[in-house]
Design an enzyme around this catalytic site. Structure first.
Site, PDB file in Angstrom:
ATOM      1  N   LYS A   1       0.844  -1.276  -0.034  1.00  0.00           N
ATOM      2  CA  LYS A   1       0.038  -0.031   0.055  1.00  0.00           C
ATOM      3  C   LYS A   1       0.766   1.263   0.108  1.00  0.00           C
ATOM      4  CE  LYS A   1      -3.843   0.081   2.270  1.00  0.00           C
ATOM      5  NZ  LYS A   1      -4.957   0.139   3.186  1.00  0.00           N
TER       6      LYS A   1
ATOM      7  N   GLU B   1     -19.669  -7.983   9.384  1.00  0.00           N
ATOM      8  CA  GLU B   1     -20.662  -7.422  10.078  1.00  0.00           C
ATOM      9  C   GLU B   1     -21.637  -8.448  10.636  1.00  0.00           C
ATOM     10  OE1 GLU B   1     -18.818  -4.243   7.428  1.00  0.00           O
ATOM     11  OE2 GLU B   1     -19.853  -6.231   7.071  1.00  0.00           O
TER      12      GLU B   1
ATOM     13  N   ARG C   1     -25.685  -4.877   6.289  1.00  0.00           N
ATOM     14  CA  ARG C   1     -25.137  -6.411   5.466  1.00  0.00           C
ATOM     15  C   ARG C   1     -25.687  -7.153   6.972  1.00  0.00           C
ATOM     16  NH1 ARG C   1     -19.549  -5.527   2.895  1.00  0.00           N
ATOM     17  NH2 ARG C   1     -20.211  -7.507   2.104  1.00  0.00           N
TER      18      ARG C   1
END
Length: 644
Positions: free
Chosen positions: A285, A371, A399
């Protein structure tokens, strides 16, 4: 790399067709130019930086090898898709990212034919890619589907559910596992890159298929042994046995910044005749930009920044953010009660729980992008006597709706839901707007639903939730800074289902009553000032609760006012619907009372400045005034009649 490079090669590329005209030896320079262009663009707009920088070479290689858009390239979440946008005809608009009328910060079907599937929530790419691949198979089309999924997104069960069915796609599905943080495999080196090229090559696959045909002639036990020998031999050398068990041919890990490795492996996989393939690519990253390399978390999502120094534009100070207020309040509650614990779904800093984790590491749980699991995990904690706070963005809590219903509400377990990013969210647009939580939570028996009007109210609601053990309870608060009100020295425990009058009272006869839920209260008070200036006496109530409603307060206001207007930053089915239902049930509508409900419009609003979004949603003070005047059948010129 700290300054904008000249971009002679990138200037020649408008679409991937142009890219594929370049010689392979030019792709390294093109990648450098692309990275520089992205840094400069995001420096001027803000947005997601680190993840996009990490996939520059991968993006170039994918568009170079695969025949996009006929081959469908699907980016999971879309954070890393800025280089993809630059290469697919959108470079001239890349400095409009996340602005009103500009490019989305995520992939978006309506934006480009090169965005076959919109994505702003995580872990959807393999399922969608499988759909594209199977559709091509059924239609006899040659196109492939390439799903690029980050290692963090692999923490969601949906990714594995999709992989479990991937064999149906045959060789039309390719999954790129972008490993940039979790270090699933050992560090990449020359040997692993060589092995990846070897096992993806046509010669190796041909030998493997020949061995498969031979093995089929063996007795069943020996067939199974031969298969396992093949899988585990490669698994021992390179990892990936899990993916093999799910039906994928695993290749990798390979260096995602080394085009000499990427190009031949992708080409081999493109031409393979075998089933679905997973390529394990290791990237960094922030690659190529020192500030982002050194602090990947701070440069995942950025404000506008100075490209030379990397310094991000600081906020103007003032009121604290709602997220920080929540985090501080929860810390205070946890210091008083050792049963309080906190759960986040891969968003510790976004929800403020990174601070909680520093103070109470044993009571902090980051469940990853899961979740559903997080909510049921919280239910288990609650059932065993703990006080779990689930801190989840409104848009992500969607979700886990079944878990909220089945595992929490039906069992009446005291799970506390801290719902961040409630209401409209500006630059992130429709995919991240917290539009629906009041509607989908307040329909549930046993559920208590609160909305903070300001940061002081949020402190009281955190305390109220901590003290509430009778069942599930939720409180919502928006993105951004508070209103600057004085903060309480000691939090109050709110009486469940009781609102408060902030202007006027419920007993005095007045013309207009505004019932506010959440942070539109400030606009409601402005509207009351404007209505008073027009000679229309106005009361304002902050209801605090939509479930249970303060029926007593609402009943009194309906009895003493001619017009009642509800105002909320949520979708149809929320506060307004509950107030109308109460009025209908009690026969109030037969009395001639004028009730108007103001809420978010029945559409997905595009990105823009938050205040402009609320203006378009008609939830600012001028629109509240217009709604009142319309209910009284008067425009501003006819108010004198209303006074009489």
């Amino acid at each position: 790399m700290t300054t904008q490079l000249a971009t002679p090669l990138l200037d020649q590329v408008t679409t991937p067709d142009d890219l594929r005209q370049l010689a392979p030896e030019n792709l390294r320079q093109l990648s450098d130019e692309l990275r520089s262009e992205m840094i400069d663009a995001v420096g001027s707009t803000g947005g997601h930086l680190g993840s996009g920088l990490g996939v520059v070479e991968l993006t170039v290689a994918l568009h170079y090898i695969f025949n996009t858009p006929d081959d469908r390239l699907i980016w999971d979440v879309g954070h890393q898709a800025y280089p993809h946008k630059i290469l697919t005809g959108r470079r001239d608009r890349i400095r409009t990212l996340r602005q009103e009328g500009g490019l989305s910060g995520f992939t978006k079907r309506s934006e480009s034919e090169y965005d076959p599937f919109g994505a702003a929530h995580s872990s959807t790419s393999i399922s969608a890619g499988l759909g594209f691949a199977v559709a091509n198979k059924l239609a006899g089309k040659p196109g492939k589907a390439i799903a690029v999924i980050g290692d963090g997104a692999m923490s969601a069960g949906m990714a594995y559910e999709a992989m479990n069915n991937a064999e149906q796609a045959g060789n039309r599905l390719v999954v790129i596992l972008n490993d940039n943080d979790m270090s699933i495999a050992p560090p990449v080196g020359g040997l692993s890159g060589y092995l990846a090229r070897l096992v993806s090559s046509g010669q190796f696959l041909g030998l493997r298929n020949l061995a498969k045909k031979f093995a089929k002639r063996l007795p069943a036990p020996l067939q199974d042994a031969a298969r396992k020998t093949d899988e585990y031999a490669r698994g021992m050398a390179m990892g990936g046995t899990l993916f093999e068990e799910l039906g994928f041919y695993y290749v990798g890990p390979i260096d995602g910044h080394d085009l000499d490795q990427l190009l031949p492996v992708l080409e081999n996989v493109r031409d393979a005749a075998d089933g679905p393939c997973l390529i394990h690519v290791v990237t960094q990253k922030g690659k190529g930009y020192a500030p982002a390399e050194e602090s990947a978390d701070k440069y995942h999502g950025v404000q506008k920044f100075d490209v030379i120094t990397g310094e991000q534009k600081k906020s103007s100070g003032g009121a604290p953010s709602y997220t920080n207020v929540f985090a501080k309040a929860l810390l205070a509650e946890a210091e008083r009660d050792e049963r309080i614990c906190a759960i986040t779904a891969a968003m510790p800093s976004g929800t403020g729980l990174d601070k909680f984790a520093q103070a109470f590491p044993a009571r902090t749980f980051d469940v990853g992008i899961a979740e559903q699991h997080g909510v049921t995990f919280a239910a288990g904690l609650a059932a065993q006597g703990m006080k779990p706070f689930c801190a989840i963005y409104s848009t992500f809590l969607q979700r886990a709706f079944d878990q909220v219903v089945h595992d929490v509400a039906i069992q009446n377990l005291p799970v506390r839901f801290a719902i961040d990013r409630a209401g409209l969210v500006g630059a992130d647009g429709a995919t991240h707007a917290g539009s629906f939580d009041v509607t989908y939570l307040a329909t549930l028996p046993n559920m208590v639903v609160m909305a903070a009007a300001d940061e002081a109210e949020l402190v009281h609601m955190v305390h109220t939730a901590a003290e509430y053990d009778a069942g599930p309870i939720a409180f919502r608060y928006p993105r951004g800074s508070g209103t600057g009100v004085a903060m309480p020295d000691t939090p109050q425990k709110l009486e469940i289902g009781k609102g408060r009058m902030v202007r006027g009272d419920e007993k005095s006869a007045r013309k207009v009553a505004i019932l506010s839920l959440g942070t539109r209260l400030g606009e409601a008070l402005k509207a009351a000032d404007q209505l008073e200036a027009k000679g229309l006496s106005t009361s304002v109530a902050d209801l605090r609760f939509v479930k249970p409603l303060d029926n007593d307060l609402i009943r009194k206001l309906m009895a003493t006012h001619e017009v009642v207007v509800t105002v909320e930053e949520g979708s149809i089915g929320g506060l307004g619907a509950h107030v109308l239902t109460m009025a209908s049930d009690e026969g109030v509508l037969d009395s001639g009372l004028k009730i108007r409900t103001m809420r978010l419009p029945d559409l997905f609003q595009d990105q823009g400045a938050p205040e402009k979004q609320y203006d378009e949603a008609r939830l600012n003070a001028p629109q509240i005034v217009d709604t009142v005047l319309s209910a009284l059948r008067h425009n501003s010129a006819g108010v004198a009649e209303a006074r009489a």
